[in-house]
Design a protein around this motif. Structure first.
Motif, PDB file in Angstrom:
ATOM      1  N   THR A   1      87.792  98.897  -8.629  1.00 34.82           N
ATOM      2  CA  THR A   1      88.529 100.163  -8.793  1.00 34.82           C
ATOM      3  C   THR A   1      87.860 101.336  -8.092  1.00 34.82           C
ATOM      4  O   THR A   1      88.374 102.460  -8.147  1.00 34.82           O
ATOM      5  N   ASP A   2      86.719 101.090  -7.439  1.00 36.29           N
ATOM      6  CA  ASP A   2      85.934 102.184  -6.873  1.00 36.29           C
ATOM      7  C   ASP A   2      85.923 102.175  -5.350  1.00 36.29           C
ATOM      8  O   ASP A   2      84.966 102.613  -4.722  1.00 36.29           O
ATOM      9  N   GLN A   3      87.009 101.655  -4.748  1.00 34.77           N
ATOM     10  CA  GLN A   3      87.079 101.611  -3.289  1.00 34.77           C
ATOM     11  C   GLN A   3      88.082 102.654  -2.779  1.00 34.77           C
ATOM     12  O   GLN A   3      88.853 103.237  -3.553  1.00 34.77           O
ATOM     13  N   TYR A   4      88.066 102.869  -1.449  1.00 33.42           N
ATOM     14  CA  TYR A   4      88.901 103.912  -0.848  1.00 33.42           C
ATOM     15  C   TYR A   4      89.638 103.345   0.378  1.00 33.42           C
ATOM     16  O   TYR A   4      89.322 103.674   1.526  1.00 33.42           O
ATOM     17  N   PRO A   5      90.621 102.504   0.139  1.00 35.75           N
ATOM     18  CA  PRO A   5      91.331 101.876   1.265  1.00 35.75           C
ATOM     19  C   PRO A   5      92.310 102.835   1.942  1.00 35.75           C
ATOM     20  O   PRO A   5      92.796 103.800   1.336  1.00 35.75           O
TER      21      PRO A   5
ATOM     22  N   VAL B   1      89.329  98.820   3.971  1.00 41.32           N
ATOM     23  CA  VAL B   1      88.704  99.268   2.725  1.00 41.32           C
ATOM     24  C   VAL B   1      87.389  99.977   3.055  1.00 41.32           C
ATOM     25  O   VAL B   1      86.532  99.423   3.759  1.00 41.32           O
ATOM     26  N   TYR B   2      87.259 101.205   2.542  1.00 46.06           N
ATOM     27  CA  TYR B   2      86.024 101.985   2.710  1.00 46.06           C
ATOM     28  C   TYR B   2      85.333 102.112   1.356  1.00 46.06           C
ATOM     29  O   TYR B   2      85.981 102.140   0.300  1.00 46.06           O
ATOM     30  N   SER B   3      84.025 102.224   1.425  1.00 45.83           N
ATOM     31  CA  SER B   3      83.253 102.352   0.181  1.00 45.83           C
ATOM     32  C   SER B   3      82.986 103.806  -0.190  1.00 45.83           C
ATOM     33  O   SER B   3      82.392 104.079  -1.239  1.00 45.83           O
TER      34      SER B   3
ATOM     35  N   HIS C   1      85.881 107.999   3.930  1.00 49.97           N
ATOM     36  CA  HIS C   1      86.383 106.941   4.812  1.00 49.97           C
ATOM     37  C   HIS C   1      85.551 106.831   6.092  1.00 49.97           C
ATOM     38  O   HIS C   1      86.080 106.773   7.210  1.00 49.97           O
ATOM     39  N   THR C   2      84.231 106.818   5.903  1.00 48.29           N
ATOM     40  CA  THR C   2      83.334 106.674   7.052  1.00 48.29           C
ATOM     41  C   THR C   2      82.615 105.331   7.060  1.00 48.29           C
ATOM     42  O   THR C   2      82.192 104.864   8.117  1.00 48.29           O
ATOM     43  N   THR C   3      82.482 104.715   5.886  1.00 51.14           N
ATOM     44  CA  THR C   3      81.744 103.450   5.788  1.00 51.14           C
ATOM     45  C   THR C   3      82.701 102.342   5.351  1.00 51.14           C
ATOM     46  O   THR C   3      83.165 102.313   4.207  1.00 51.14           O
ATOM     47  N   GLU C   4      82.989 101.460   6.302  1.00 51.72           N
ATOM     48  CA  GLU C   4      83.894 100.350   5.977  1.00 51.72           C
ATOM     49  C   GLU C   4      83.167  99.326   5.116  1.00 51.72           C
ATOM     50  O   GLU C   4      81.995  99.007   5.353  1.00 51.72           O
ATOM     51  N   SER C   5      83.864  98.817   4.124  1.00 53.87           N
ATOM     52  CA  SER C   5      83.275  97.846   3.208  1.00 53.87           C
ATOM     53  C   SER C   5      82.886  96.573   3.954  1.00 53.87           C
ATOM     54  O   SER C   5      83.619  96.085   4.816  1.00 53.87           O
ATOM     55  N   GLY C   6      81.722  96.065   3.593  1.00 55.89           N
ATOM     56  CA  GLY C   6      81.296  94.791   4.158  1.00 55.89           C
ATOM     57  C   GLY C   6      81.691  93.622   3.283  1.00 55.89           C
ATOM     58  O   GLY C   6      81.392  92.470   3.599  1.00 55.89           O
TER      59      GLY C   6
END
Length: 229
Positions: free
Chosen positions: A24-28, A73-75, A79-84
């Motif tokens: 629930t803590d992501q920023y897609p 999906v960004y963390s 929206h600068t760091t894409e989720s790994g």
């Protein structure tokens, strides 16, 4: 998982991303591209519940052949760091013209037309079966041949000879350059032919001609006799 959805121009595009582990803590975001690969817009998705993310306001289908929505999906909220952890995903939305759809539907055959076509096919099949049933059987043909012995040029001996030729063993003798025909018992010889090549010389390969041998040696499992054919 990528999928294609058909929409009319102006319909709300059902942008939606489900994160499988329910985070629930992501920023897609959904980056929208047209059919030529041009970026039309980028839409942020908000968490709705149980890891499901959707836009806060609807995005309507533009007047394009189709659009691709690429979900990233960004963390972080910037929206600068894409989720790994969460891989990119994509949906395709195809624009349809309702008038074209109606034309296609109206061109479909009606139930009555389909029933008529089916009846015509069944009638044709029945007619063909009737024709097949009317054909003489092998027994009928044999009976007709047998009944014509006295009236025509075929004798019972001729018929028997043909049966033997077709039903028995054929053998090429490479020593004598002859072809031998046997009865169905594969032992009793009924005919013999000299085999000749293109020059008229005896041969068992590259045969161009056969000549009936008038005197045939008839061989059985117990006796050997010579008869004139």
């Amino acid at each position: 998982m990528a999928q294609a959805t058909f929409l009319e121009v102006g319909d709300a595009v059902p942008l939606s991303l489900q994160i499988v582990d329910g985070a629930t803590d992501q920023y897609p975001q959904a980056e929208i591209y047209d059919n030529e690969g041009n970026n039309l817009t980028t839409i942020s998705l908000s968490h709705v519940g149980d890891g499901l993310y959707q836009p806060s306001s609807p995005y309507t289908m533009p007047d394009e052949v189709f659009i691709n929505a690429v979900y990233i999906v960004y963390s972080d909220s910037g929206h600068t760091t894409e989720s790994g952890v969460y891989l990119r995903d994509m949906d395709t939305f195809v624009a349809i013209d309702p008038d074209d759809y109606k034309a296609v539907v109206s061109a479909l055959a009606t139930t009555a037309q389909l029933a008529a076509a089916q009846a015509a096919i069944i009638a044709e099949v029945d007619a063909n079966e009737t024709k097949i049933d009317a054909l003489p059987s092998a027994v009928d043909i044999d009976t007709q041949l047998s009944s014509s012995h006295g009236a025509g040029d075929w004798s019972s001996a001729d018929i028997d000879f043909l049966k033997h030729i077709e039903g028995g063993r054929w053998k090429i003798d490479t020593v004598t350059n002859q072809m031998r025909f046997y009865k169905a018992d594969n032992v009793t010889e009924v005919a013999r032919f000299n085999l000749l090549d293109a020059d008229g010389a005896p041969a068992s390969a590259d045969v161009f001609e056969r000549v009936r041998v008038t005197t045939t040696t008839t061989t059985t499992s117990t006796t050997t006799t010579t008869t004139t054919v």
